[in-house]
Design an enzyme around this catalytic site. Structure first.
Site, PDB file in Angstrom:
ATOM      1  N   PHE A 136     -10.571  -4.690  10.355  1.00 43.70           N
ATOM      2  CA  PHE A 136     -10.189  -3.622   9.435  1.00 43.70           C
ATOM      3  C   PHE A 136      -9.419  -2.575  10.216  1.00 43.70           C
ATOM      4  O   PHE A 136      -9.893  -2.042  11.208  1.00 43.70           O
ATOM      5  CB  PHE A 136     -11.435  -2.997   8.802  1.00 43.70           C
ATOM      6  CG  PHE A 136     -11.148  -1.956   7.753  1.00 43.70           C
ATOM      7  CD1 PHE A 136     -11.055  -2.317   6.416  1.00 43.70           C
ATOM      8  CD2 PHE A 136     -10.968  -0.629   8.094  1.00 43.70           C
ATOM      9  CE1 PHE A 136     -10.791  -1.365   5.437  1.00 43.70           C
ATOM     10  CE2 PHE A 136     -10.705   0.326   7.131  1.00 43.70           C
ATOM     11  CZ  PHE A 136     -10.617  -0.037   5.797  1.00 43.70           C
TER      12      PHE A 136
ATOM     13  N   SER B  47      -1.655   3.302   7.773  1.00 37.83           N
ATOM     14  CA  SER B  47      -1.733   1.948   8.323  1.00 37.83           C
ATOM     15  C   SER B  47      -1.732   1.982   9.853  1.00 37.83           C
ATOM     16  O   SER B  47      -1.250   2.925  10.477  1.00 37.83           O
ATOM     17  CB  SER B  47      -0.574   1.090   7.801  1.00 37.83           C
ATOM     18  OG  SER B  47       0.678   1.692   8.084  1.00 37.83           O
TER      19      SER B  47
ATOM     20  N   ALA C 206       4.882  -6.501   9.709  1.00 35.93           N
ATOM     21  CA  ALA C 206       5.320  -5.385   8.877  1.00 35.93           C
ATOM     22  C   ALA C 206       6.794  -5.030   9.073  1.00 35.93           C
ATOM     23  O   ALA C 206       7.418  -5.400  10.068  1.00 35.93           O
ATOM     24  CB  ALA C 206       4.456  -4.154   9.168  1.00 35.93           C
ATOM     25  N   SER C 207       7.298  -4.297   8.102  1.00 31.70           N
ATOM     26  CA  SER C 207       8.662  -3.775   8.153  1.00 31.70           C
ATOM     27  C   SER C 207       8.617  -2.282   7.859  1.00 31.70           C
ATOM     28  O   SER C 207       7.750  -1.806   7.127  1.00 31.70           O
ATOM     29  CB  SER C 207       9.541  -4.485   7.122  1.00 31.70           C
ATOM     30  OG  SER C 207      10.858  -3.953   7.122  1.00 31.70           O
TER      31      SER C 207
ATOM     32  N   GLU D 219      -2.777 -12.263  10.030  1.00 35.59           N
ATOM     33  CA  GLU D 219      -3.583 -11.620   8.982  1.00 35.59           C
ATOM     34  C   GLU D 219      -5.093 -11.728   9.196  1.00 35.59           C
ATOM     35  O   GLU D 219      -5.862 -11.945   8.267  1.00 35.59           O
ATOM     36  CB  GLU D 219      -3.203 -12.186   7.612  1.00 35.59           C
ATOM     37  CG  GLU D 219      -1.752 -11.929   7.252  1.00 35.59           C
ATOM     38  CD  GLU D 219      -1.438 -12.243   5.794  1.00 35.59           C
ATOM     39  OE1 GLU D 219      -2.366 -12.320   4.975  1.00 35.59           O
ATOM     40  OE2 GLU D 219      -0.249 -12.412   5.484  1.00 35.59           O
TER      41      GLU D 219
ATOM     42  N   VAL E 186      -8.592 -10.797  16.595  1.00 37.43           N
ATOM     43  CA  VAL E 186      -8.401  -9.357  16.438  1.00 37.43           C
ATOM     44  C   VAL E 186      -7.337  -8.880  17.417  1.00 37.43           C
ATOM     45  O   VAL E 186      -7.461  -9.094  18.628  1.00 37.43           O
ATOM     46  CB  VAL E 186      -9.695  -8.570  16.722  1.00 37.43           C
ATOM     47  CG1 VAL E 186      -9.503  -7.090  16.417  1.00 37.43           C
ATOM     48  CG2 VAL E 186     -10.856  -9.125  15.937  1.00 37.43           C
TER      49      VAL E 186
ATOM     50  N   TYR F 277      12.068  -4.631  -4.019  1.00 40.21           N
ATOM     51  CA  TYR F 277      10.743  -4.078  -4.312  1.00 40.21           C
ATOM     52  C   TYR F 277      10.662  -3.819  -5.807  1.00 40.21           C
ATOM     53  O   TYR F 277      11.490  -3.096  -6.364  1.00 40.21           O
ATOM     54  CB  TYR F 277      10.600  -2.764  -3.557  1.00 40.21           C
ATOM     55  CG  TYR F 277       9.239  -2.441  -3.015  1.00 40.21           C
ATOM     56  CD1 TYR F 277       8.202  -2.098  -3.862  1.00 40.21           C
ATOM     57  CD2 TYR F 277       9.003  -2.438  -1.642  1.00 40.21           C
ATOM     58  CE1 TYR F 277       6.961  -1.765  -3.351  1.00 40.21           C
ATOM     59  CE2 TYR F 277       7.766  -2.106  -1.118  1.00 40.21           C
ATOM     60  CZ  TYR F 277       6.740  -1.774  -1.981  1.00 40.21           C
ATOM     61  OH  TYR F 277       5.513  -1.441  -1.471  1.00 40.21           O
TER      62      TYR F 277
END
Length: 636
Positions: free
Chosen positions: A211, A284, A294-295, A344, A349, A552
């Protein structure tokens, strides 16, 4: 490397002199770099770092519920509220804070036909006795206590880490309860603690779900309902050191739990930036960026996360996956960074990453362009990409989003908006733009002043060839900053019988327009078939590449009278996703797969690709300790 070239640190909020450890362990004083406007090598200023071992003072505390909403997006003091039948935005964190929004109020009424004087009251937080009794392996718990790793079995701590930020997550928090939540939360403070925790989990057959910032919109951190083993949520938030900054090589080594706004704030104290700014940047984490591939909004200048990543550590049940060399590029077989990127939480981790940094830009300037229609805007963005002269950010809103942005203002003329006074006359009368067709692009330029000026001229010249009209810096800055406010609107909608969500894709240039049109038409058709009369489906092009774009979508509808609003929304988004894929789009550009999109994963990567992934999973995590259920990882 000279000691001054690498600063070992964990950042302080103090502004006075303090100390840092050099590579040989000696304590030395270092001062923070501040970037001037003369373009010369920056000099050290007065701010400094402290010893490794002290955490960054994060904007998000360990007890997240003290600052963030437990059942919605963002800060507790920031939200849309209705006062005297007018919508306002509370707090002082955002440009529209503490302002009355009469035009937005009318927009909401017109688009969704809601009675804003009436609202749904979400359920209160559960009481401690209402939470499911945690499944605890006593031997595992004793071992965690022996390692002196912080943990909690309190219900609220477990609940907050049982979800991300999908519509499903927030709807359930407001109306019901999750079928499964973590049994325990652990807070390791460094890489070594994570290694020991993962070894313990593997030994005791305990499931680990990493998390980070809690911003996932793919169901990635939710607990599989049918998991019989104890589940721990491994919260990385206390692993938030910036371990060192190497100013000669322009890289920084950071722990994975640091969140975007903390990372940027502290780097900027030293005169640097990562330039990575996703919409969720406030909350985040770095590890989450890596794990989801990510972007960010400024990727044109600074790159996506895969471009920024130099070196990464991932702890797995069978060892630590990392490269031995930290060179900029290697031709040594497959790049195992790319096994970690996008994994993901299914393989291990992420604990530490070395990322590229850049000196703060000398010049930062916003801009905007209005186009007569969406097609003209897309064609302009495509030409800008073809000539490779994209600014740090260039985003194109369709007409629906354009009108929404115009509505989200307090009073006429306050921001110098396009549809006020003389500007409206010029755009609609002289230029002949149709208010119901026109769209707008927002721009952000960063770099040397002379380069920004040259880039501005080039882009505005290209825009003019497609009917684009410059619309000023104020509109550009406002449009850019509103990105961080849009996520708060969903909570307002839920209070007034409107359910909505965003979803994204990437698509080749020659199919961008058709995909946008096809998805909108499909959603409209499906809404009509279900008797939904009040809805909004809109899109924007948010990223541009040599060969395509990121699109988007925003979709919401009035759900009054529907027996299952959440199920209806999820069915409609699923059909929209089918349309995206059949129109040549990808499963995801930057949100990832998680559990929400796992059923489409095999067709995206091929059956051989699935087998290769499963073989990797079997090698790194043979006991399926990282049983998140993302990417079909639980189906070994």
């Amino acid at each position: 490397m000279a000691p001054n070239d690498r600063i070992s640190m964990s950042n302080s909020t103090n502004h006075g002199n303090s100390k840092a450890r050099s590579e040989n362990g000696e304590v030395e004083e270092h001062k923070c770099e501040s970037v001037g406007n003369d373009g010369k090598e920056p000099l050290f200023g007065t701010r400094t770092a402290k010893f490794r071992g002290m955490h960054v003072t994060s904007a998000v505390p360990k007890d997240r519920q003290d600052v963030l909403k437990w059942n919605g997006w963002g800060y507790k003091d920031s939200k849309f509220v209705v006062k005297n039948n007018i919508i306002e935005f509370t707090g002082k964190r955002y440009p529209i804070g503490q302002l009355s929004l009469p035009y937005f109020t009318q927009w909401v009424i017109d688009v969704f036909d809601v009675d804003i004087s009436k609202s749904n009251i979400p359920q209160p937080p559960p009481k401690e006795e209402d939470y499911p009794v945690p499944k605890i392996d006593k031997a595992f718990l004793a071992a965690v206590e022996n390692l002196r790793i912080a943990y909690s079995i309190k219900g609220i701590d477990r609940l907050i880490r049982a979800h991300g930020q999908t519509l499903h997550d927030i709807f359930v928090l407001r109306t019901g309860f999750f079928s499964r939540i973590p049994d325990m939360v652990v807070w390791p403070e460094n890489h070594e603690s994570v290694v020991k925790l993962v070894q313990l989990a593997n030994q005791h057959n305990v499931v680990v779900i990493p998390f980070g910032g809690g911003t996932s919109v793919s169901g990635a951190v939710s607990c599989p309902a049918n998991e019989p083993r104890p589940i721990i949520s491994l919260d990385t938030s206390q692993m938030n050191h910036i371990l060192w900054i190497d100013r000669k090589n322009l890289v920084a080594c950071c722990e994975a739990g640091i969140i975007g706004q903390d990372l940027e704030r502290e780097l900027q104290r030293f005169g640097y930036t990562t330039g990575h700014e996703p919409d969720s940047y406030e909350f985040s984490s770095l590890g989450g960026w890596v794990a989801t591939r990510a972007s960010g909004m400024k990727k044109n200048v600074y790159g996506n996360i895969e471009d920024l990543l130099v070196h990464v550590k991932m702890v797995t049940p069978t060892g630590v996956l990392e490269k031995a060399c930290k060179a900029p590029r290697m031709s040594c077989g497959p790049d195992f960074n790319h096994v970690i990127l996008g994994s993901e939480g299914t393989l291990g981790v992420v604990t530490e990453a070395i990322i590229k940094i850049r000196p703060l830009p000398q010049c930062k300037k916003y801009g905007s362009i209005v186009f007569p229609n969406f097609e003209s805007g897309v064609n302009c963005l495509r030409e800008v990409a073809r000539q490779r002269c994209q600014p740090a950010s260039i985003r194109l809103m369709d007409n629906e989003q354009f009108k929404f942005g115009q509505a989200l203002r307090p009073t006429p003329g306050y921001f110098g908006l396009l549809l006020d006074g003389l500007k409206k006359i010029y755009i609609t009368k002289i230029k002949g733009f149709d208010v119901n067709q026109m769209c707008a692009a927002t721009l952000l330029f960063e770099g040397e002043k002379k380069d920004v000026e040259l880039q501005e001229r080039k882009i505005y010249n290209i825009a003019s060839q497609y009917g684009g009209v410059p619309a000023g810096e104020t509109n550009g800055e406002r449009g850019y900053m509103l990105t961080f406010v849009i996520a708060y609107i969903r909570d307002l909608g839920l209070e007034h019988d409107v359910v909505g969500e965003s979803f994204e894709t990437s698509v080749p240039w020659d199919r961008t327009l058709s995909l946008c049109s096809n998805v909108k038409q499909r959603v409209v058709k499906e809404c009509k078939a279900l008797g939904i009369k009040k809805y909004l489906i809109s899109c924007r092009v948010t990223q541009t590449y040599d060969v395509g774009s990121c699109v988007y979508f925003y979709f919401g509808f009035k759900c009054t009278g529907l027996p299952d609003p959440l199920g209806t929304y999820e069915k409609l988004e699923e059909r929209a996703r089918d349309e995206i894929l059949s129109s040549g789009g990808s499963l995801s550009h930057h949100h990832g797969v998680g559990k929400l999109r796992a059923k489409w994963f095999p067709n995206q990567v091929s059956q051989l690709g699935v087998q290769l992934y499963r073989a990797t999973k079997e090698q790194l995590d043979p006991n399926n300790i990282f049983a998140t259920g993302n990417l079909h990882s639980s189906h070994l």
